[in-house]
Write an enzyme that holds these catalytic residues in place. Structure first.
Site, PDB file in Angstrom:
ATOM      1  N   HIS A 177      79.959  36.993  20.576  1.00 50.26           N
ATOM      2  CA  HIS A 177      80.093  35.600  20.142  1.00 50.26           C
ATOM      3  C   HIS A 177      80.408  35.457  18.656  1.00 50.26           C
ATOM      4  O   HIS A 177      80.184  34.397  18.064  1.00 50.26           O
ATOM      5  CB  HIS A 177      78.844  34.803  20.490  1.00 50.26           C
ATOM      6  N   ASP A 190      83.268  37.173  34.238  1.00 51.78           N
ATOM      7  CA  ASP A 190      83.155  36.558  32.913  1.00 51.78           C
ATOM      8  C   ASP A 190      83.681  37.566  31.898  1.00 51.78           C
ATOM      9  O   ASP A 190      84.834  37.528  31.508  1.00 51.78           O
ATOM     10  CB  ASP A 190      81.690  36.179  32.666  1.00 51.78           C
ATOM     11  N   HIS A 224      86.014  31.980  33.042  1.00 51.86           N
ATOM     12  CA  HIS A 224      86.127  30.893  32.064  1.00 51.86           C
ATOM     13  C   HIS A 224      87.067  31.280  30.936  1.00 51.86           C
ATOM     14  O   HIS A 224      87.253  32.460  30.622  1.00 51.86           O
ATOM     15  CB  HIS A 224      84.748  30.460  31.565  1.00 51.86           C
ATOM     16  N   GLU A 274      82.474  26.707  29.618  1.00 52.58           N
ATOM     17  CA  GLU A 274      81.392  27.567  30.120  1.00 52.58           C
ATOM     18  C   GLU A 274      80.392  27.902  29.032  1.00 52.58           C
ATOM     19  O   GLU A 274      79.176  27.945  29.272  1.00 52.58           O
ATOM     20  CB  GLU A 274      81.980  28.857  30.707  1.00 52.58           C
ATOM     21  N   GLU A 275      80.886  28.146  27.818  1.00 51.22           N
ATOM     22  CA  GLU A 275      80.005  28.612  26.763  1.00 51.22           C
ATOM     23  C   GLU A 275      78.940  27.582  26.387  1.00 51.22           C
ATOM     24  O   GLU A 275      77.847  27.952  25.965  1.00 51.22           O
ATOM     25  CB  GLU A 275      80.822  28.995  25.518  1.00 51.22           C
TER      26      GLU A 275
END
Length: 810
Positions: free
Chosen positions: A676, A596, A520, A567-568
């Protein structure tokens, strides 16, 4: 996310393992074509068929330009990592030096047996058969025809007769060739025709360039690129250009319109409002990860798919936010109804959405999740920018979508949310969405909240419930705790465009069958580790395969490359893609290979037990970047690593759980990093994650070699013995769980089925061993009949996990 989905497999008296007779009974036809550059260059009509126009640009966006990005067409390391190549012919010469079986004339061998027989009548007149000199001339035949009366006299056109005779002669010769299996012998040699498998592996492995990967990551992390934003679209156009430059077929963007949310400036607030003497408001946002002169826009702090809300309530601390944590509060007399719950990331409930859901079910009005230094910060080691761990102001963004209930676009479950699709579910009472507002915080802000709980509720004595925030006396809080205001006012888009980038290398033997390779592209901020490391590696893998294409190579099966968007939030781009072609994937997708996070440390891990034997073979070729005297396989064997089943935390979910495509996920793992947050960027990777990008290079080698084996080995390298072993382990684990819970469940039928699986798997694997021996005994050649049986066997293997889907039960 690492939680497992509920088991949706329907019960069987025994698992459906095919027998030897079943494996060889089907006789599917195969389509064979050759799309190599040599042949296309000699056929203008095919040139036209292969030409493609670029997809239209949207909203006036232009693809970004980067001076450091290299052209995949004019750069290829030769003897070193910095030499240049200016033509495909030079590449072919290098492969010749590596003992690849390529003829001196690049068209002679491929054209003789691979090129389709077209325009036969146009070329018959120019055929110079070796025995043509012995055929009588038309004048000779005409002179010996007896005379007839004029009215009966017939004068045939001897040129036409001769050509008809030549047609029958050529057709007869071709028929004899096919009957004798001559074409099959030439075209069904093990490997990729004129390229020997070991030479391909050597070439691919030796030409992975760590500096290319570094430059890819540097470009991909120059700006934030949350799904549906301008940054993600710019990055999609750049990747599309890279795919085109590498020579992939059918390159383009795939759009879906899906539900996304974004934070509003000034729309989020966490504050203590009562009592007045404790009044305080959180900063919420991170400090700038880059100096202002870099002009690198930084995303705001929020939760994807969080609930809009404006709530107040007493503050209660609930440790990791698991159901057990809330039960302990209840058992201790702590009522969380109407409260604002403060929980920390990781721990006994690693899924952030389930933390919020547990708080909701306990009656809380809102939920705050913070990053505790005991889990990913200074208690582990030096924080960024001096070390690898989360700094005090670092915030872990992320989605709180209920992925265990709905995967993909939550407003279009079960069908692709294409631009023309009008059906939409409601956000209200949607099983994929939580129903209370939430927000993430840094421990810098959470510290003030924890300090305000002193003398409220019960003092915490259990060390498992005490975090690492300094200068805090740990209390649970209760209904009399300070009142906290939580506001989450946001922009919500029911139909926001996201874009997958797709390209492929069309296979020769079974072009309809595919090996799908995915990573992604979207990130919560700059995405240096997640997912930029995987994106940078995939682009280098695409470049290497592009060089093989220019040399005339094509795999037996089609290779599809995909850069997923969204995707997130909830694996949206990949899921919508699967839903849009679900029937095709269940029929024709042989494998999905996902990366990923490519590199977050030095410990290689992979999941997907059916791939274990193939992966072990690949790891035996790849040197450990930290120890040149050992391979990664040796490390795995020393640590006794085995490949377990997949969870539900990345883009393999839709392929495995919806399409039944056998899937693999792999990465180099390590200690926590600024996950993140905007500190997950290029500088972190360059200084702490993988200086020199040696592990990125190793991951690229593993990925590329595994793609080669999956797409170009005549026999699909799946291992059902390993799969059966893992099923047995699952039954053992289930038995222990039932005993611990004292549940009245009998697993004997399941254990019996697992035993039959082990026995039948050995029988099924025996066919592959027999085929391998037969081909070896014939000098590396297979007949057409054996090739058809082999392709049928491959299809049976690929269909195994698809047949495990509970399609009737939903």
């Amino acid at each position: 996310m690492v939680d497992e989905k509920p088991n949706k497999y329907e019960h069987h008296d025994s698992l459906p393992i095919p027998t030897y007779e079943e494996a060889t009974s089907s006789r599917p036809s195969s389509s064979q074509s050759y799309l190599g550059p040599e042949q296309v260059s000699h056929d203008a009509e095919r040139q036209g068929l292969l030409s493609r126009s670029r997809p239209p640009q949207h909203n006036g966006y232009e693809a970004p330009t980067v001076d450091s990005a290299r052209s995949s067409l004019d750069f290829l390391p030769s003897s070193g990592e910095s030499s240049r190549r200016t033509s495909a012919e030079a590449l072919q010469r290098e492969i010749q030096q590596m003992d690849v079986e390529e003829p001196g004339d690049p068209t002679s061998r491929a054209n003789r047996f691979s090129k389709r027989i077209t325009s036969l009548t146009h070329t018959l007149s120019s055929i110079n058969l070796p025995f043509r000199q012995y055929l009588p001339s038309s004048q000779y035949i005409r002179a010996r025809i007896p005379s007839f009366p004029q009215i009966l006299r017939f004068q045939p056109n001897w040129i036409i007769v001769g050509r008809i005779f030549a047609i029958f002669l050529v057709v007869g010769i071709i028929w004899l060739f096919f009957v004798s299996d001559l074409f099959a012998v030439r075209n069904r040699r093990m490997g990729s025709g004129m390229f020997r498998p070991d030479d391909l592996r050597n070439y691919v492995q030796s030409h992975i360039d760590a500096d290319n990967i570094r430059q890819n990551l540097q470009h991909a992390t120059q700006y934030d690129h949350i799904a549906g934003t301008e940054g993600s679209y710019f990055l999609a156009k750049w990747m599309e250009t890279s795919f085109v430059q590498s020579g992939l077929d059918n390159v383009g963007l795939e759009r879906f319109d899906v539900y996304l949310n974004y934070p509003k400036k000034g729309g989020r607030r966490v504050a203590i409002i009562e009592p007045p003497e404790l009044a305080w408001e959180a900063k919420i946002e991170e400090e700038l990860a880059y100096p202002p002169e870099f002009e690198a826009q930084q995303t705001m702090v929020f939760h994807g798919h969080s609930k809009t809300g404006n709530v107040t309530g007493p503050l209660v601390y609930a440790n990791y936010g698991s159901r057990e944590d809330f039960k302990q509060l209840k058992d201790g007399g702590i009522d969380v109804a109407g409260s604002i719950v403060l929980v920390r990331y990781y721990g006994t409930q690693p899924d952030r959405s389930l933390k919020v859901k547990a708080a909701e079910q306990a009656g809380a009005a809102g939920c705050i999740i913070y990053s505790d230094p005991a889990d990913d910060g200074f208690r582990k080691g030096e924080p960024f920018p001096k070390g690898r761990y989360m700094p005090a102001d670092g915030v872990q963004r992320g989605s709180v979508t209920m992925s265990s209930w709905v995967v993909g676009d939550v407003l279009s479950p079960g069908y692709a949310s294409t631009p023309g699709e009008r059906r939409r579910d409601s956000k209200e009472n949607n099983p994929g969405l939580v129903n209370i507002p939430s927000i993430p915080l840094a421990w810098r802000d959470a510290q003030k909240l924890l300090q305000a709980l002193k003398d409220h509720g019960k003092k915490i004595e259990d060390p498992k419930s005490i975090g690492g925030v300094p200068d805090v006396e740990w209390w649970t809080g209760d209904s009399g705790s300070p009142i906290v205001h939580l506001m989450n006012d946001q922009v919500e888009k029911d139909r926001e465009g996201i874009y997958n980038v797709l390209g492929q290398i069309t296979g020769l033997e079974q072009p309809e069958k595919s090996i799908i390779v995915g990573n992604h592209r979207d990130a919560w901020c700059f995405g240096g580790v997640d997912p930029g490391s995987g994106t940078a590696v995939m682009l280098e893998v695409v470049r290497i395969f592009g060089e093989l294409i220019k040399a005339g190579w094509r795999p037996l099966r089609t290779i599809e490359f995909a850069s997923w968007d969204g995707e997130e939030y909830n694996m949206i781009g990949s899921t919508e893609h699967v839903e849009g072609r679900i029937a095709d994937l269940r029929r024709d997708a042989f494998a999905y290979l996902n990366v990923d996070v490519a590199v977050a440390g030095t410990d290689f891990k992979a999941e997907g037990p059916i791939f274990e034997s193939a992966l072990y073979h690949v790891l035996g070729r790849v040197i450990d970047p930290a120890d040149s005297n050992r391979t990664l396989r040796q490390i795995w064997e020393e640590k006794q690593y085995r490949m377990a089943g997949l969870g539900c935390g990345s883009d393999f979910v839709a392929f495995l759980d919806l399409a039944g495509t056998s899937s693999l996920d792999m990465s180099f793992e390590g200690p926590p990093f600024p996950y993140h947050s905007c500190y997950d960027n290029f500088d972190w990777m360059d200084k702490f994650g993988d200086p020199g990008f040696h592990y990125h290079k190793a991951l690229a080698q593993i990925w590329a070699l595994l793609i080669l084996d999956m797409a170009d080995q005549p026999l699909l390298p799946f291992d059902f013995n390993v799969y059966a072993r893992e099923v047995g382990k699952y039954v053992d684990g289930l038995q222990k769980y039932i005993e611990d819970k004292k549940a009245p469940v009998d697993v004997a039928p399941l254990r019996d089925a697992a035993g039959k699986f082990v026995a039948n798997a050995k029988i099924f694997e025996g066919w592959g061993e027999a085929w391998t021996k037969a081909v070896a005994d014939s000098g590396g050649y297979e007949s057409s009949a054996m090739a058809i049986e082999r392709m049928s066997h491959n299809t049976r293997m690929a269909n195994f996990e698809t047949n495990l889907l509970d399609l009737e039960g939903g």
